[in-house]
Motif scaffolding. Structure first.
Motif, PDB file in Angstrom:
ATOM      1  N   ARG A 153      47.963 -19.241  79.220  1.00  0.00           N
ATOM      2  CA  ARG A 153      46.923 -20.175  79.620  1.00  0.00           C
ATOM      3  C   ARG A 153      46.179 -19.627  80.836  1.00  0.00           C
ATOM      4  O   ARG A 153      46.799 -19.169  81.798  1.00  0.00           O
ATOM      5  N   GLN A 154      44.873 -19.680  80.791  1.00  0.00           N
ATOM      6  CA  GLN A 154      44.076 -19.218  81.920  1.00  0.00           C
ATOM      7  C   GLN A 154      43.669 -20.429  82.743  1.00  0.00           C
ATOM      8  O   GLN A 154      42.908 -21.275  82.284  1.00  0.00           O
ATOM      9  N   ARG A 155      44.173 -20.495  83.953  1.00  0.00           N
ATOM     10  CA  ARG A 155      43.859 -21.598  84.844  1.00  0.00           C
ATOM     11  C   ARG A 155      43.142 -21.073  86.071  1.00  0.00           C
ATOM     12  O   ARG A 155      43.203 -19.897  86.385  1.00  0.00           O
ATOM     13  N   THR A 156      42.481 -21.984  86.752  1.00  0.00           N
ATOM     14  CA  THR A 156      41.734 -21.651  87.959  1.00  0.00           C
ATOM     15  C   THR A 156      42.133 -22.618  89.048  1.00  0.00           C
ATOM     16  O   THR A 156      42.431 -23.782  88.783  1.00  0.00           O
ATOM     17  N   ARG A 157      42.131 -22.124  90.289  1.00  0.00           N
ATOM     18  CA  ARG A 157      42.425 -23.018  91.404  1.00  0.00           C
ATOM     19  C   ARG A 157      41.316 -22.910  92.458  1.00  0.00           C
ATOM     20  O   ARG A 157      40.646 -21.880  92.575  1.00  0.00           O
ATOM     21  N   VAL A 158      41.188 -23.998  93.204  1.00  0.00           N
ATOM     22  CA  VAL A 158      40.190 -24.099  94.265  1.00  0.00           C
ATOM     23  C   VAL A 158      40.863 -24.762  95.445  1.00  0.00           C
ATOM     24  O   VAL A 158      41.476 -25.832  95.304  1.00  0.00           O
ATOM     25  N   GLN A 159      40.775 -24.158  96.616  1.00  0.00           N
ATOM     26  CA  GLN A 159      41.409 -24.730  97.799  1.00  0.00           C
ATOM     27  C   GLN A 159      40.538 -25.853  98.364  1.00  0.00           C
ATOM     28  O   GLN A 159      39.345 -25.669  98.596  1.00  0.00           O
ATOM     29  N   LEU A 160      41.166 -26.998  98.569  1.00  0.00           N
ATOM     30  CA  LEU A 160      40.452 -28.126  99.167  1.00  0.00           C
ATOM     31  C   LEU A 160      40.180 -27.860 100.649  1.00  0.00           C
ATOM     32  O   LEU A 160      40.980 -27.196 101.318  1.00  0.00           O
ATOM     33  N   PRO A 161      39.085 -28.384 101.172  1.00  0.00           N
ATOM     34  CA  PRO A 161      38.850 -28.281 102.618  1.00  0.00           C
ATOM     35  C   PRO A 161      40.012 -28.924 103.374  1.00  0.00           C
ATOM     36  O   PRO A 161      40.603 -29.907 102.905  1.00  0.00           O
ATOM     37  N   VAL A 162      40.337 -28.410 104.549  1.00  0.00           N
ATOM     38  CA  VAL A 162      41.500 -28.899 105.290  1.00  0.00           C
ATOM     39  C   VAL A 162      41.362 -30.357 105.716  1.00  0.00           C
ATOM     40  O   VAL A 162      42.367 -31.050 105.878  1.00  0.00           O
ATOM     41  N   PHE A 204      38.122 -38.610  96.915  1.00  0.00           N
ATOM     42  CA  PHE A 204      37.090 -37.589  96.920  1.00  0.00           C
ATOM     43  C   PHE A 204      36.607 -37.386  95.491  1.00  0.00           C
ATOM     44  O   PHE A 204      37.284 -37.751  94.536  1.00  0.00           O
ATOM     45  N   ASP A 205      35.407 -36.845  95.363  1.00  0.00           N
ATOM     46  CA  ASP A 205      34.810 -36.585  94.057  1.00  0.00           C
ATOM     47  C   ASP A 205      34.692 -35.081  93.865  1.00  0.00           C
ATOM     48  O   ASP A 205      34.363 -34.343  94.797  1.00  0.00           O
ATOM     49  N   VAL A 206      34.948 -34.635  92.633  1.00  0.00           N
ATOM     50  CA  VAL A 206      34.899 -33.211  92.303  1.00  0.00           C
ATOM     51  C   VAL A 206      33.820 -32.996  91.246  1.00  0.00           C
ATOM     52  O   VAL A 206      33.715 -33.766  90.282  1.00  0.00           O
ATOM     53  N   PHE A 207      33.031 -31.939  91.439  1.00  0.00           N
ATOM     54  CA  PHE A 207      31.971 -31.576  90.507  1.00  0.00           C
ATOM     55  C   PHE A 207      32.089 -30.099  90.160  1.00  0.00           C
ATOM     56  O   PHE A 207      32.323 -29.274  91.037  1.00  0.00           O
ATOM     57  N   SER A 210      20.060 -12.470  84.047  1.00  0.00           N
ATOM     58  CA  SER A 210      21.316 -12.683  84.759  1.00  0.00           C
ATOM     59  C   SER A 210      22.008 -13.882  84.140  1.00  0.00           C
ATOM     60  O   SER A 210      21.877 -15.000  84.604  1.00  0.00           O
ATOM     61  N   TYR A 211      22.717 -13.634  83.046  1.00  0.00           N
ATOM     62  CA  TYR A 211      23.337 -14.719  82.295  1.00  0.00           C
ATOM     63  C   TYR A 211      24.856 -14.672  82.361  1.00  0.00           C
ATOM     64  O   TYR A 211      25.533 -15.035  81.423  1.00  0.00           O
ATOM     65  N   ARG A 212      25.369 -14.217  83.456  1.00  0.00           N
ATOM     66  CA  ARG A 212      26.820 -14.182  83.619  1.00  0.00           C
ATOM     67  C   ARG A 212      27.328 -15.574  83.958  1.00  0.00           C
ATOM     68  O   ARG A 212      26.597 -16.423  84.452  1.00  0.00           O
ATOM     69  N   GLN A 213      28.627 -15.787  83.721  1.00  0.00           N
ATOM     70  CA  GLN A 213      29.247 -17.056  84.078  1.00  0.00           C
ATOM     71  C   GLN A 213      29.263 -17.182  85.591  1.00  0.00           C
ATOM     72  O   GLN A 213      29.660 -16.260  86.298  1.00  0.00           O
ATOM     73  N   ASN A 214      28.791 -18.317  86.086  1.00  0.00           N
ATOM     74  CA  ASN A 214      28.746 -18.536  87.531  1.00  0.00           C
ATOM     75  C   ASN A 214      29.078 -20.001  87.807  1.00  0.00           C
ATOM     76  O   ASN A 214      28.188 -20.833  87.922  1.00  0.00           O
ATOM     77  N   ASP A 215      30.367 -20.302  87.872  1.00  0.00           N
ATOM     78  CA  ASP A 215      30.807 -21.683  88.071  1.00  0.00           C
ATOM     79  C   ASP A 215      30.783 -22.050  89.538  1.00  0.00           C
ATOM     80  O   ASP A 215      31.116 -21.254  90.406  1.00  0.00           O
ATOM     81  N   SER A 216      30.392 -23.283  89.797  1.00  0.00           N
ATOM     82  CA  SER A 216      30.306 -23.794  91.160  1.00  0.00           C
ATOM     83  C   SER A 216      31.128 -25.075  91.265  1.00  0.00           C
ATOM     84  O   SER A 216      30.944 -25.999  90.472  1.00  0.00           O
ATOM     85  N   VAL A 217      32.037 -25.124  92.233  1.00  0.00           N
ATOM     86  CA  VAL A 217      32.865 -26.311  92.457  1.00  0.00           C
ATOM     87  C   VAL A 217      32.471 -26.927  93.796  1.00  0.00           C
ATOM     88  O   VAL A 217      32.428 -26.248  94.814  1.00  0.00           O
ATOM     89  N   ASP A 218      32.157 -28.225  93.764  1.00  0.00           N
ATOM     90  CA  ASP A 218      31.793 -28.980  94.958  1.00  0.00           C
ATOM     91  C   ASP A 218      32.739 -30.167  95.094  1.00  0.00           C
ATOM     92  O   ASP A 218      33.156 -30.758  94.087  1.00  0.00           O
ATOM     93  N   VAL A 219      33.072 -30.518  96.320  1.00  0.00           N
ATOM     94  CA  VAL A 219      33.921 -31.682  96.594  1.00  0.00           C
ATOM     95  C   VAL A 219      33.190 -32.573  97.590  1.00  0.00           C
ATOM     96  O   VAL A 219      32.789 -32.118  98.661  1.00  0.00           O
ATOM     97  N   VAL A 255      29.714 -32.939 101.762  1.00  0.00           N
ATOM     98  CA  VAL A 255      29.970 -32.183 100.538  1.00  0.00           C
ATOM     99  C   VAL A 255      30.352 -30.756 100.904  1.00  0.00           C
ATOM    100  O   VAL A 255      29.619 -30.089 101.633  1.00  0.00           O
ATOM    101  N   ALA A 256      31.496 -30.321 100.414  1.00  0.00           N
ATOM    102  CA  ALA A 256      31.887 -28.917 100.520  1.00  0.00           C
ATOM    103  C   ALA A 256      31.366 -28.270  99.245  1.00  0.00           C
ATOM    104  O   ALA A 256      31.835 -28.564  98.145  1.00  0.00           O
TER     105      ALA A 256
END
Length: 99
Positions: free
Chosen positions: A6-15, A21-24, A70-79, A89-90
């Motif tokens: 399984r390929q998973r991804t992680r994102v560190q929350l702001p301290v 909180f809301d995630v986008f 420039s059609y590469r995957q470019n995911d953006s995570v905001d909190v 918003v981070a």
């Protein structure tokens, strides 16, 4: 799919983030449990995400000349969360593979 493939991804929350909180991801609201889980100070997504990174000279030249896009995957995570009673918003929190 097994745990090892399984390929998973992680994102560190702001301290200073506190619940609620809301995630986008790419501007789309995400739901805890369905789209991600919170593990320690991290958001864990059950899917691979990538950031495009910087473009090299050849890639820029080919884009400018209309040879390539420039059609590469470019995911953006905001909190979005509250800090001292104000909504903050981070944005574009770096994504990394979950190991």
């Amino acid at each position: 799919m097994s745990e090892t493939t399984r390929q998973r991804t992680r994102v560190q929350l702001p301290v200073d983030v506190t619940r609620p909180f809301d995630v986008f991801v790419n501007g789309v609201p995400q739901r805890e449990g369905a789209d991600y889980i919170v593990r320690g100070g991290w958001l864990v997504f059950e899917r691979p995400m990538k950031e495009e990174g910087k473009l090299g000279l050849m890639r820029w030249a080919s884009i400018m000349l209309g040879i390539a896009g420039s059609y590469r995957q470019n995911d953006s995570v905001d909190v979005a969360y509250e800090r001292d009673g104000r909504k903050v918003v981070a944005a574009k929190i770096p994504v990394q593979p979950y190991e």
